[in-house]
Scaffold this motif. Structure first.
Motif: not given
Length: 265
Positions: A108-116
Protein backbone atom coordinates in the motif's frame (compact mmCIF):
# COMPACT_ATOMS: atom_id res chain seq x y z
CA UNK A 1 -31.75 3.02 -25.68
CA UNK A 2 -32.73 6.66 -25.58
CA UNK A 3 -32.46 8.88 -22.54
CA UNK A 4 -29.90 11.49 -21.64
CA UNK A 5 -26.20 11.30 -20.87
CA UNK A 6 -25.19 13.61 -18.07
CA UNK A 7 -21.97 14.76 -16.47
CA UNK A 8 -22.08 16.23 -13.00
CA UNK A 9 -19.15 18.03 -11.37
CA UNK A 10 -19.02 18.69 -7.63
CA UNK A 11 -16.26 20.87 -6.15
CA UNK A 12 -15.30 21.60 -2.56
CA UNK A 13 -13.24 24.64 -1.63
CA UNK A 14 -10.79 25.77 1.01
CA UNK A 15 -12.51 28.03 3.50
CA UNK A 16 -9.61 30.49 3.83
CA UNK A 17 -8.46 31.22 0.28
CA UNK A 18 -11.17 29.59 -1.83
CA UNK A 19 -8.90 27.09 -3.55
CA UNK A 20 -10.57 23.94 -4.92
CA UNK A 21 -9.80 20.94 -2.74
CA UNK A 22 -11.74 18.12 -4.37
CA UNK A 23 -13.37 17.87 -7.78
CA UNK A 24 -15.73 14.94 -8.29
CA UNK A 25 -16.66 14.08 -11.87
CA UNK A 26 -19.78 11.93 -12.06
CA UNK A 27 -20.85 10.72 -15.53
CA UNK A 28 -24.17 8.95 -15.91
CA UNK A 29 -22.74 6.09 -17.96
CA UNK A 30 -19.17 5.55 -16.74
CA UNK A 31 -17.03 5.39 -13.63
CA UNK A 32 -16.52 8.64 -11.78
CA UNK A 33 -13.27 10.30 -10.83
CA UNK A 34 -12.09 12.33 -7.88
CA UNK A 35 -9.20 14.79 -8.03
CA UNK A 36 -7.80 15.95 -4.71
CA UNK A 37 -5.42 18.90 -4.51
CA UNK A 38 -3.27 19.89 -1.56
CA UNK A 39 -1.35 23.14 -1.56
CA UNK A 40 2.06 24.37 -0.49
CA UNK A 41 2.03 26.39 2.71
CA UNK A 42 0.96 29.98 1.98
CA UNK A 43 3.57 32.72 2.02
CA UNK A 44 1.51 35.66 3.27
CA UNK A 45 4.51 37.99 3.35
CA UNK A 46 5.07 37.80 -0.41
CA UNK A 47 1.47 36.66 -1.07
CA UNK A 48 2.56 33.53 -2.87
CA UNK A 49 -0.41 31.29 -2.22
CA UNK A 50 -2.45 28.65 -4.01
CA UNK A 51 0.43 26.60 -5.43
CA UNK A 52 -0.59 22.93 -5.90
CA UNK A 53 1.65 20.67 -3.85
CA UNK A 54 0.06 17.31 -4.68
CA UNK A 55 -2.65 16.47 -7.20
CA UNK A 56 -4.08 12.94 -6.99
CA UNK A 57 -6.80 11.49 -9.19
CA UNK A 58 -8.56 8.20 -8.45
CA UNK A 59 -11.16 6.27 -10.42
CA UNK A 60 -13.84 6.86 -7.80
CA UNK A 61 -16.18 9.70 -7.07
CA UNK A 62 -15.10 11.79 -4.11
CA UNK A 63 -17.96 10.37 -2.07
CA UNK A 64 -16.48 6.89 -2.58
CA UNK A 65 -12.79 7.87 -2.61
CA UNK A 66 -12.31 6.54 0.91
CA UNK A 67 -12.86 3.03 -0.48
CA UNK A 68 -10.29 3.39 -3.27
CA UNK A 69 -7.89 0.46 -3.57
CA UNK A 70 -4.33 1.22 -4.64
CA UNK A 71 -2.82 0.91 -7.11
CA UNK A 72 -5.81 -0.32 -9.13
CA UNK A 73 -7.91 2.81 -8.58
CA UNK A 74 -5.09 5.33 -8.99
CA UNK A 75 -5.18 7.39 -12.16
CA UNK A 76 -2.31 9.76 -11.35
CA UNK A 77 -0.49 11.25 -8.37
CA UNK A 78 1.94 14.13 -8.83
CA UNK A 79 3.92 16.21 -6.34
CA UNK A 80 5.50 19.60 -7.07
CA UNK A 81 8.10 21.53 -5.09
CA UNK A 82 8.84 25.23 -5.46
CA UNK A 83 11.94 27.42 -5.30
CA UNK A 84 14.19 24.52 -4.34
CA UNK A 85 12.41 24.02 -1.05
CA UNK A 86 10.98 20.93 0.59
CA UNK A 87 7.72 19.44 -0.59
CA UNK A 88 4.82 21.38 0.92
CA UNK A 89 7.02 24.26 2.11
CA UNK A 90 6.04 27.86 1.50
CA UNK A 91 7.39 29.26 -1.76
CA UNK A 92 9.32 32.50 -2.09
CA UNK A 93 8.89 33.14 -5.82
CA UNK A 94 6.47 30.37 -6.81
CA UNK A 95 8.73 28.74 -9.40
CA UNK A 96 8.23 24.99 -9.79
CA UNK A 97 11.66 23.40 -9.39
CA UNK A 98 10.89 19.67 -9.31
CA UNK A 99 8.08 17.19 -9.88
CA UNK A 100 7.55 13.60 -8.78
CA UNK A 101 4.97 11.00 -9.72
CA UNK A 102 3.90 7.61 -8.42
CA UNK A 103 5.04 4.87 -10.78
CA UNK A 104 4.13 1.83 -8.71
CA UNK A 105 3.10 0.58 -5.29
CA UNK A 106 4.83 -1.77 -2.88
CA UNK A 107 1.89 -3.14 -0.99
CA UNK A 108 0.00 0.00 0.00
CA UNK A 109 3.08 2.25 -0.13
CA UNK A 110 3.51 4.48 -3.20
CA UNK A 111 6.89 4.66 -4.91
CA UNK A 112 7.78 8.15 -6.07
CA UNK A 113 10.10 8.89 -8.99
CA UNK A 114 11.39 12.22 -10.23
CA UNK A 115 9.78 13.34 -13.49
CA UNK A 116 11.59 16.61 -14.02
CA UNK A 117 13.36 19.60 -12.54
CA UNK A 118 14.09 23.18 -13.54
CA UNK A 119 16.52 25.86 -12.45
CA UNK A 120 15.88 29.57 -13.01
CA UNK A 121 17.77 32.82 -13.34
CA UNK A 122 17.15 35.93 -11.27
CA UNK A 123 14.39 37.00 -13.66
CA UNK A 124 12.51 33.73 -13.25
CA UNK A 125 13.45 32.34 -16.66
CA UNK A 126 14.22 28.63 -17.02
CA UNK A 127 17.96 27.94 -17.28
CA UNK A 128 18.25 24.15 -17.17
CA UNK A 129 15.37 21.68 -17.43
CA UNK A 130 15.89 18.00 -16.74
CA UNK A 131 13.44 15.26 -17.73
CA UNK A 132 12.71 11.93 -16.07
CA UNK A 133 15.63 10.27 -17.88
CA UNK A 134 18.13 12.89 -16.75
CA UNK A 135 18.35 14.58 -20.15
CA UNK A 136 18.90 18.30 -19.90
CA UNK A 137 18.02 21.32 -22.00
CA UNK A 138 19.82 24.55 -21.17
CA UNK A 139 18.87 28.05 -22.25
CA UNK A 140 21.20 31.05 -22.43
CA UNK A 141 19.69 34.53 -22.65
CA UNK A 142 21.01 37.73 -24.20
CA UNK A 143 21.24 40.01 -22.34
CA UNK A 144 21.82 37.69 -19.41
CA UNK A 145 20.29 39.71 -16.59
CA UNK A 146 18.25 42.58 -18.05
CA UNK A 147 15.41 43.27 -20.46
CA UNK A 148 14.45 43.51 -23.25
CA UNK A 149 15.28 40.00 -24.35
CA UNK A 150 17.16 39.93 -27.66
CA UNK A 151 17.97 36.25 -28.17
CA UNK A 152 18.09 32.80 -26.64
CA UNK A 153 20.25 29.77 -27.37
CA UNK A 154 18.66 26.48 -26.34
CA UNK A 155 21.00 23.49 -26.19
CA UNK A 156 20.04 19.87 -25.56
CA UNK A 157 21.97 17.34 -23.54
CA UNK A 158 25.47 16.09 -24.40
CA UNK A 159 26.82 14.38 -26.41
CA UNK A 160 24.63 15.99 -29.05
CA UNK A 161 24.56 19.57 -27.72
CA UNK A 162 22.37 20.69 -30.59
CA UNK A 163 21.65 24.40 -30.36
CA UNK A 164 18.61 26.34 -31.52
CA UNK A 165 18.99 30.12 -31.63
CA UNK A 166 15.95 32.40 -31.44
CA UNK A 167 16.07 36.18 -31.81
CA UNK A 168 13.33 38.53 -30.69
CA UNK A 169 12.03 41.91 -31.81
CA UNK A 170 12.72 43.99 -28.67
CA UNK A 171 9.78 46.41 -28.89
CA UNK A 172 7.10 43.72 -29.14
CA UNK A 173 8.87 40.65 -27.76
CA UNK A 174 7.83 38.65 -30.81
CA UNK A 175 10.06 36.08 -32.48
CA UNK A 176 12.19 37.56 -35.26
CA UNK A 177 14.17 34.52 -36.39
CA UNK A 178 14.83 30.88 -35.56
CA UNK A 179 18.02 29.04 -36.53
CA UNK A 180 17.79 25.29 -36.00
CA UNK A 181 20.72 22.95 -35.18
CA UNK A 182 21.34 22.44 -38.91
CA UNK A 183 21.73 26.17 -39.50
CA UNK A 184 18.38 26.45 -41.29
CA UNK A 185 17.01 29.98 -40.81
CA UNK A 186 13.36 31.01 -40.50
CA UNK A 187 12.75 34.78 -40.47
CA UNK A 188 9.57 36.43 -39.21
CA UNK A 189 8.43 40.05 -39.43
CA UNK A 190 5.50 41.62 -37.62
CA UNK A 191 3.30 44.67 -38.13
CA UNK A 192 2.96 47.61 -35.72
CA UNK A 193 0.55 45.60 -33.55
CA UNK A 194 2.92 42.65 -33.21
CA UNK A 195 0.98 40.41 -35.61
CA UNK A 196 2.95 38.15 -37.94
CA UNK A 197 3.11 39.80 -41.37
CA UNK A 198 5.70 37.76 -43.30
CA UNK A 199 7.57 34.49 -42.88
CA UNK A 200 10.62 33.37 -44.87
CA UNK A 201 11.28 29.64 -44.60
CA UNK A 202 14.77 28.06 -44.70
CA UNK A 203 14.72 27.16 -48.40
CA UNK A 204 13.48 30.63 -49.36
CA UNK A 205 15.47 33.02 -47.20
CA UNK A 206 14.85 36.72 -46.71
CA UNK A 207 18.42 37.50 -47.79
CA UNK A 208 17.82 35.89 -51.18
CA UNK A 209 14.19 37.00 -51.66
CA UNK A 210 13.67 40.17 -49.59
CA UNK A 211 10.44 41.19 -51.36
CA UNK A 212 8.83 37.76 -51.67
CA UNK A 213 8.10 35.94 -48.42
CA UNK A 214 7.15 32.29 -48.13
CA UNK A 215 4.02 33.31 -46.23
CA UNK A 216 2.35 36.70 -46.00
CA UNK A 217 -0.50 37.81 -43.76
CA UNK A 218 -2.76 40.86 -44.05
CA UNK A 219 -5.30 41.77 -41.37
CA UNK A 220 -8.51 43.72 -41.90
CA UNK A 221 -10.65 44.99 -39.02
CA UNK A 222 -14.02 46.51 -39.84
CA UNK A 223 -17.20 47.66 -38.09
CA UNK A 224 -19.32 47.09 -41.20
CA UNK A 225 -17.82 43.93 -42.74
CA UNK A 226 -16.29 40.68 -41.50
CA UNK A 227 -12.84 40.86 -39.95
CA UNK A 228 -10.44 38.96 -42.18
CA UNK A 229 -6.98 37.48 -42.32
CA UNK A 230 -5.59 37.15 -45.83
CA UNK A 231 -2.83 34.57 -46.26
CA UNK A 232 -0.56 34.42 -49.30
CA UNK A 233 1.42 31.19 -49.53
CA UNK A 234 4.25 30.80 -52.00
CA UNK A 235 4.06 27.47 -53.81
CA UNK A 236 6.11 25.93 -56.57
CA UNK A 237 3.95 27.50 -59.27
CA UNK A 238 2.45 30.67 -57.83
CA UNK A 239 1.42 32.66 -54.77
CA UNK A 240 -1.87 31.19 -53.51
CA UNK A 241 -4.35 33.26 -51.53
CA UNK A 242 -6.74 32.15 -48.81
CA UNK A 243 -8.98 34.04 -46.42
CA UNK A 244 -10.33 33.44 -42.93
CA UNK A 245 -13.32 35.46 -41.72
CA UNK A 246 -14.06 36.27 -38.08
CA UNK A 247 -17.06 37.66 -36.23
CA UNK A 248 -17.01 40.57 -33.81
CA UNK A 249 -15.84 38.32 -30.98
CA UNK A 250 -12.82 37.08 -32.91
CA UNK A 251 -14.32 33.65 -33.65
CA UNK A 252 -13.58 32.04 -37.00
CA UNK A 253 -16.79 31.76 -39.02
CA UNK A 254 -15.61 30.98 -42.55
CA UNK A 255 -12.54 29.94 -44.52
CA UNK A 256 -12.13 30.61 -48.23
CA UNK A 257 -9.58 29.11 -50.59
CA UNK A 258 -9.30 28.35 -54.27
CA UNK A 259 -11.14 25.23 -55.39
CA UNK A 260 -9.22 22.43 -57.02
CA UNK A 261 -8.90 22.49 -60.79
CA UNK A 262 -8.69 26.29 -60.94
CA UNK A 263 -12.37 26.60 -60.10
CA UNK A 264 -14.08 29.41 -58.17
CA UNK A 265 -13.73 30.09 -54.47
Amino acid sequence: TGGNRTLETRTTFDGTYGHPLTVSTIPSDAAGRCTTTTYAAPNTSAWVIGLPSEVRTVAKTCADAGGAVFPQDLVSDVKTTYDGGAWGAAATRGLATSTQAVDRYTGSTPHWVGTGSTTYDALGRALVTTDALGRTTSTAYTPAATFPLLSTVQTNTAPFSWATTTTFEPTTGTTASITDPNGALTTITVDALGRTSNVWLPLHTKAAFPSQASLGFTYTLSQTAPNTVRTVKLTGNAAVESFELFDGLGRSVQSQSLAGGEGPW
